[in-house]
Design an enzyme around this catalytic site. Structure first.
Site, PDB file in Angstrom:
ATOM      1  N   ASP A 161      -4.130  -1.527   2.470  1.00 18.34           N
ATOM      2  CA  ASP A 161      -2.721  -1.451   2.572  1.00 18.34           C
ATOM      3  C   ASP A 161      -2.432  -0.173   3.625  1.00 18.34           C
ATOM      4  OD1 ASP A 161       0.009  -2.554   2.845  1.00 18.34           O
ATOM      5  OD2 ASP A 161      -0.066  -3.029   0.694  1.00 18.34           O
TER       6      ASP A 161
ATOM      7  N   ASP B 272       4.912  -9.834   4.121  1.00 22.46           N
ATOM      8  CA  ASP B 272       5.340  -9.826   2.738  1.00 22.46           C
ATOM      9  C   ASP B 272       6.339 -11.007   2.587  1.00 22.46           C
ATOM     10  OD1 ASP B 272       3.938  -7.766   1.836  1.00 22.46           O
ATOM     11  OD2 ASP B 272       5.445  -6.251   2.178  1.00 22.46           O
TER      12      ASP B 272
END
Ligand code: GLA
Length: 698
Positions: A440, A498
């Site tokens: 990430d 997301d």
């Protein structure tokens, strides 16, 4: 008035030709587009003549266009020595022909600068450009900018770009490309949510299946610039490259600067074909293997890590057919929420007193493999690492350093930083049976130079991949903030967004598939109520959306009803049966006149098998939308069946079209492609799946 044009190279296949020529020793692309075959070309046809009101000599858009050669647009190369900008005049020296590529050498002998431009026609159909700038002098040179100039020609007048925001990435935007310059620029230090590094220029009104399209992508995960110029020399050109800050790159001990690849896909049959070439190019990076169905724990438990809960989750996951269990954020030292812990990459023994082994052995005993979340380039000020090494952080020693999600960014250009991260991640990959790393990057970089940062990231990722070749890596940056072909050299999956809201995902994935193949896009079935948008969707709609990707589930499976569990298992089973077709076939976004209807799917290379989803995005203007025409082989016949991934959500009707009630029927490819199937009325935010296959004669 000028010299003569010489043709010095021609790369071509059935779809595209790129003709390289020189005029007055300036190397330029004389044609980039329609295929010309082996025909002997008359160079004089590429001369545009000299018009009034300008220079007395013919100006071409050099592949590295320069002001000294009459180019008044963005220069292809800007360098300085001793703080003085050099007036470069790069002259064509020679070309070397390799099997699928041409290597052109340009030089300015006076300033001791050599430029090598390589153009490679890849078997996927894309053309890959890369440029090396070499300083042959003992005095250092600062590289200020390098852009590859691609003349698109006068026929393109529309531009399609992709951008948006966190949780709504890759939204398509079309603009007219007239006498304007349009700049796509990214200064966020990662590929960014706001602006993806790809542009499609096309002929008026180009669609998925019609029109000429030129796609240009900068394969780079840092700052970039793509400039579409419809003004200079009234010749439409696209200039693409890394965006550098002053003195970011200085050639002294290391005399060479290499640009990221600029990948170009040309199609004379619309956008989908241009995308397919990009897909085939990316798929060629590695041998294809079945992509395991993922369960990601993030939206199921967030930071609430508890061994028993996670084991129970894994048990249900295995029952519905999940093949990979990914433990997301929250497992490492001090990470109880997002304010602390980043940088301290060892297992938190207050939550995991026996390490991760009890969970991993449970997961693997159920036949699944295991994945783990990292965010290597980041550090929380509240971490042991920051307390020990504040000097490892970009801007970290400044009192006014800006935080993003409570975190700072490590300086990846420092070898010590990379060594520390390698050691920590490598130790975990050696200790545990880990098959997958979700990597990430949850905040942008601000105002900084990112050339060395990006190379530092690539170096760390590539050395981990080298040490653990069987581990798969996913590129994530708060969802789709780092999606590009640069990181794709090592990452096999992208976390697309997301937001797992199925309606938004249709749009996000539509945008991303313009240049990334669906099999690389992490595409999850979320909870019935989406966590990011609060919108509710039926499982059939969530499943149909997630199907055209690398399937995963991000839903607390411990809350499922028996019926939901059965339905989810059915969806996963359908995916497994069709994944080799979905992941290796040609992905098609199908034109339809009603913009509230979305049709997308996959046809096998031999055009025998296909799977398509048909979705109603919102209420449309008519109950009888135009028929569903599928891009099948008109010379074949097909069996067609409607697949229910959950109950179909038909709109109010007294009678559905006949074909809907048939289990399976046979139809000619000509009818399917040219007339199409009558479209049944669907409720908004719902989908159905169509499967087509060959007719087996008895
Ligand atoms: C980012 C990712 C999410 C999740 C969280 C964890 O937002 O995109 O999928 O991993 O970080 O903090």
């Amino acid at each position: 008035m000028g010299g003569e044009i010489d043709i010095v190279g021609h790369l071509h296949n059935d779809n595209v030709s790129v003709v390289f020529a020189t005029l007055n020793d300036v190397l330029f692309i004389a044609h980039l587009g329609r295929p010309l075959g082996d025909e002997e070309l008359d160079p004089s046809l590429f001369s545009r003549g000299v018009v009034g009101g300008g220079l007395d000599t013919e100006v071409v858009a050099g592949i590295v266009p320069l002001p000294s050669q009459g180019w008044m647009g963005l220069p292809g190369l800007e360098v300085s020595r001793w703080g003085e900008r050099l007036q470069l005049n790069l002259q064509y020296v020679t070309v070397k022909e390799l099997s699928d590529s041409l290597k052109f050498i340009l030089a300015d002998h006076l300033e001791a600068i050599t430029v090598t431009v390589t153009a490679r026609l890849h078997h996927s159909g894309v053309v890959v450009f890369s440029t090396q700038v070499s300083n042959e002098d003992t005095e250092a040179v600062s590289i200020n900018s390098v852009h590859t100039c691609l003349p698109i020609g006068g026929h393109a007048n529309e531009i399609l770009t992709l951008g948006g925001r966190h949780a709504m990435e890759a939204v398509q935007q079309r603009t007219t490309w007239g006498r304007t310059k349009q700049i796509l620029e990214n200064r966020s230090g990662r590929t960014s949510h706001e602006q993806l590094g790809v542009v499609f220029a096309g002929t008026p009104g180009f669609t998925e299946q019609t029109g000429e399209v030129w796609g240009v992508h900068v394969a780079w995960s840092g700052n970039f610039r793509i400039m579409c110029d419809g003004i200079s020399e009234t010749l439409k050109t696209i200039h693409a490259g890394e965006l550098l800050l002053p003195n970011e790159v200085i050639l002294d001990d290391d005399p060479d600067f290499n640009t990221p690849d600029v990948v170009v896909s040309y199609s004379s049959q619309g956008l989908t074909k241009a995308s397919q070439q990009f897909h085939h190019y990316l798929r060629s990076f590695r041998t294809s293997s079945p992509k395991p169905v993922v369960l990601n724990t993030w939206e199921a438990v967030y930071f609430n890590h508890d061994l028993d809960t996670l084991k129970n989750l894994a048990t249900v996951a295995a029952r519905v057919g999940i093949e990979r269990f990914v433990l997301d954020d929250g497992w490492f030292h001090g990470r109880r929420n997002d304010t602390a812990g980043l940088g301290d990459w060892w297992v938190d023994d207050s939550v995991w007193p026996n390490g991760l082994e009890p969970l991993i052995s449970h997961v693997t005993s159920l036949g699944m493999d295991f994945g783990l979340w990292f965010e290597p380039e980041m550090v929380n000020p509240n971490s042991d690492l920051y307390r020990l090494r504040p000097e490892w952080v970009l801007d970290g020693m400044r009192d006014d350093a800006l935080l993003g999600r409570h975190q700072l960014v490590l300086d990846m250009s420092q070898e010590d930083v990379r060594e520390y991260l390698f050691e920590k991640i490598d130790a975990l990959l050696r200790t545990y049976k880990i098959s997958f790393v979700k990597w990430d990057h949850n905040r942008p970089l601000v105002a900084g130079a990112t050339h060395h940062q990006t190379h530092g990231f690539y170096e760390l990722l590539s050395s981990l991949k080298f040490a653990h070749p069987s581990v798969q890596f996913e590129s994530c940056a708060s969802g789709g903030g780092r999606i590009d072909m640069g990181v794709a050299q090592w990452a096999e999956r992208f976390w697309a967004s997301d937001s797992i809201d199925a309606l938004d995902r249709l749009e996000i994935q539509k945008g991303l598939t313009t240049f990334i193949p669906p099999d690389m896009l992490g595409s999850h079935i979320g909870s019935p109520t989406c966590h990011t948008t609060g919108r509710k969707h039926a499982l059939s709609f969530r499943a149909a959306t997630a199907l055209f990707g690398w399937l995963g589930v991000e839903w607390n499976l411990l809350n499922l009803t028996e019926r939901e569990e059965q339905q989810l298992a059915h969806v996963i089973d359908f995916y497994k049966q069709h994944r080799s077709l979905i992941h290796r076939g040609d992905f098609i976004r199908v034109d339809h006149s009603d913009s509230t209807i979305d049709i997308r799917g996959v046809m096998s290379a031999n055009q025998e098998h296909g799977v398509f989803s048909v979705s109603r995005l919102r209420s449309g203007p008519s109950n009888h939308s135009a028929p569903l025409r599928l891009p099948v082989n008109v010379a074949s016949a097909y069996t067609v069946s409607l697949v229910h991934l959950g109950s179909p959500r038909w709109a109010l009707h007294r009678q559905l079209p006949d074909w809907v009630n048939q289990k399976e029927f046979t139809v000619s490819g000509a009818v399917l492609a040219n007339i199409g199937l009558p479209m049944p009325a669907l409720l908004p935010e719902s989908s159905f799946i169509l499967e087509v296959g060959p007719v087996i004669s008895s």
